[in-house]
Design a protein around this motif. Structure first.
Motif, short mmCIF file in Angstrom:
data_model
loop_
_atom_site.label_atom_id
_atom_site.label_comp_id
_atom_site.label_asym_id
_atom_site.label_seq_id
_atom_site.Cartn_x
_atom_site.Cartn_y
_atom_site.Cartn_z
N ASN A 82 38.28 -110.57 91.49
CA ASN A 82 39.31 -111.38 90.86
C ASN A 82 39.16 -111.39 89.35
O ASN A 82 40.15 -111.32 88.61
N ARG A 83 37.93 -111.46 88.88
CA ARG A 83 37.69 -111.42 87.44
C ARG A 83 38.13 -110.07 86.86
O ARG A 83 38.72 -110.00 85.78
N VAL A 131 39.78 -105.39 100.21
CA VAL A 131 40.63 -105.77 99.07
C VAL A 131 39.83 -105.85 97.78
O VAL A 131 40.21 -105.26 96.77
N PRO A 132 38.70 -106.58 97.74
CA PRO A 132 37.94 -106.58 96.49
C PRO A 132 37.43 -105.20 96.09
O PRO A 132 37.43 -104.85 94.90
N CYS A 161 45.24 -113.02 98.70
CA CYS A 161 46.10 -113.21 97.53
C CYS A 161 45.34 -113.92 96.41
O CYS A 161 45.58 -113.67 95.22
N ASN A 162 44.43 -114.82 96.76
CA ASN A 162 43.63 -115.50 95.75
C ASN A 162 42.73 -114.52 95.01
O ASN A 162 42.35 -114.76 93.86
N VAL A 199 53.17 -114.84 95.05
CA VAL A 199 54.01 -114.20 94.03
C VAL A 199 54.81 -115.25 93.26
O VAL A 199 54.98 -115.16 92.03
N LYS A 200 55.28 -116.25 93.96
CA LYS A 200 56.06 -117.32 93.31
C LYS A 200 55.20 -118.05 92.28
O LYS A 200 55.69 -118.43 91.20
N LYS A 201 53.93 -118.25 92.59
CA LYS A 201 53.03 -118.92 91.65
C LYS A 201 52.95 -118.18 90.32
O LYS A 201 52.77 -118.79 89.26
N ARG A 202 53.07 -116.85 90.38
CA ARG A 202 52.98 -116.04 89.16
C ARG A 202 54.37 -115.73 88.59
O ARG A 202 54.50 -114.86 87.72
N ASN A 203 55.38 -116.43 89.12
CA ASN A 203 56.75 -116.20 88.68
C ASN A 203 57.12 -114.73 88.83
O ASN A 203 57.76 -114.13 87.97
N GLY A 204 56.68 -114.16 89.95
CA GLY A 204 56.85 -112.73 90.18
C GLY A 204 58.10 -112.40 90.98
O GLY A 204 59.02 -113.21 91.11
N LEU A 205 58.09 -111.20 91.55
CA LEU A 205 59.28 -110.64 92.18
C LEU A 205 58.95 -110.21 93.61
O LEU A 205 57.96 -109.50 93.84
N VAL A 206 59.78 -110.62 94.54
CA VAL A 206 59.63 -110.25 95.94
C VAL A 206 60.69 -109.23 96.33
O VAL A 206 61.87 -109.39 95.99
N PHE A 207 60.29 -108.18 97.00
CA PHE A 207 61.20 -107.22 97.60
C PHE A 207 61.27 -107.52 99.09
O PHE A 207 60.23 -107.66 99.74
#
Length: 346
Positions: A82-83, A131-132, A161-162, A199-207
């Motif tokens: 994450n970092r 994932v990491p 996602c975190n 994605v919403k938390k980051r004001n991102g975009l969903v397809f």
């Protein structure tokens, strides 16, 4: 050790090894535990084999030279990833779904590589370890990251996602899989929808595929891009009937025929995956001719929608980790193929 200090060491030794039998010189050996193994038992062996450092959560390894002691090896790996994700500060596309996520990921990567240096999940490294490790394979040359996320228990997509903090998201579909871990379909759905929430938390975009009512009804992001519905004048695809085993389709944009794409994929179920990749390519300002070329050049080699020609037979290899939904789609597609001597091996 503080995460920032561990990250500095990682930047100087940016290869993580989790198998002491496959140590790379100048790497960091990360001692992880599994049901049948404990990497902590191989720290000294890994260091002797060429690892510059080892990370261990076994207090017995504290005094080994170049062994970094942490409270929890897996958690430290996830924190480091994450970092690193925030250190690189690149767009991350998150992908999950019951079926099709690996093929969709690879198609999207194939398209985006026409313009960008793309880092993406290799194989199906899509769990709490994969994932990491995928993120830690990205470097300063990576311009876009694509992370595939899988789950077989409630809450797992939120955890992933975190770690990767996606700016973009796509759920391929939601079906009845791993119910022994989830319990109910509602738990499956809520777990997958964690991607939309992240994605919403980051004001991102969903397809999202607007022909999939479950997905369309659950898109709550302020910004989203639909695909797949002719009636709504979106990017959509229509299968063209041919004698070929391979899938051919016409892509429509704003209700107008744009181009024909002749893929090297089998299976009508890949239509949604191809249209999704086309849609994302358009959003990232890749020319439609480049998108067409990328999709036509993609050849499956991962036991999904794969064609193998032998001296006497044509084999359709579609045999990776099947669940009831994917099995039904594969069989339905197989029955449509013309041929005098067909046989299914399941």
């Amino acid at each position: 050790m503080k995460p920032e200090n561990l990250h500095k060491i990682y930047l100087e030794h940016p290869v993580i090894c989790t198998d002491s039998r496959n140590i790379t010189e100048n790497s960091i050996f990360w001692a992880l535990k599994g049901e049948n193994f404990d990497g902590n038992n191989f720290v000294e062996q890994a260091l002797k084999s060429g690892a510059s450092f080892a990370v261990s959560d076994n207090p017995e390894n504290k005094n080994i030279k170049n062994c970094i002691f942490v409270d929890d090896s897996l958690y430290s790996l996830q924190i480091l990833a994450n970092r690193h994700r925030n250190y690189l500060n690149i767009p991350i596309i998150g992908i999950t779904g019951t079926n099709g996520k690996t093929t969709t990921k690879e198609l999207i990567a194939q398209v985006l590589k026409e313009k960008f240096n793309v880092g993406f999940t290799q194989g199906n490294f899509n769990n709490h370890i994969g994932v990491p490790l995928s993120i830690l394979n990205f470097d300063n040359k990576t311009e876009i990251g694509i992370i595939e996320m899988g789950a077989n228990h409630s809450g797992e997509i939120e955890e992933l996602c975190n770690i990767c903090e996606p700016d973009y998201g796509i759920i391929t579909n939601v079906g009845n899989a791993h119910l022994e871990g989830f319990g109910t379909f509602e738990n499956v759905l809520n777990t997958k929808l964690a991607l939309y929430r992240a994605v919403k938390k980051r004001n991102g975009l969903v397809f999202y595929n607007s022909t999939n009512k479950i997905l369309a009804d659950n898109v709550t992001n302020n910004k989203n891009i639909p695909f797949g519905n002719f009636e709504k004048q979106e990017i959509a695809g229509k299968i063209i009937e041919t004698e070929s085993l391979f899938l051919s389709l016409d892509i429509f944009m704003q209700g107008q025929t744009s181009m024909r794409i002749n893929t090297k994929l089998v299976g009508e179920y890949n239509l949604e995956n191809i249209v999704a990749a086309f849609c994302i390519g358009v959003n990232f300002k890749i020319g439609i001719l480049e998108i067409k070329e990328a999709l036509e050049n993609y050849k499956a080699v991962n036991n999904r929608s794969q064609i193998i020609e032998t001296q006497n037979n044509t084999i359709i290899l579609d045999a990776y980790n099947a669940n009831p939904t994917s099995m039904k789609a594969s069989l339905t597609n197989f029955f449509k193929f013309k041929g005098k001597n067909k046989i299914i091996i399941a």
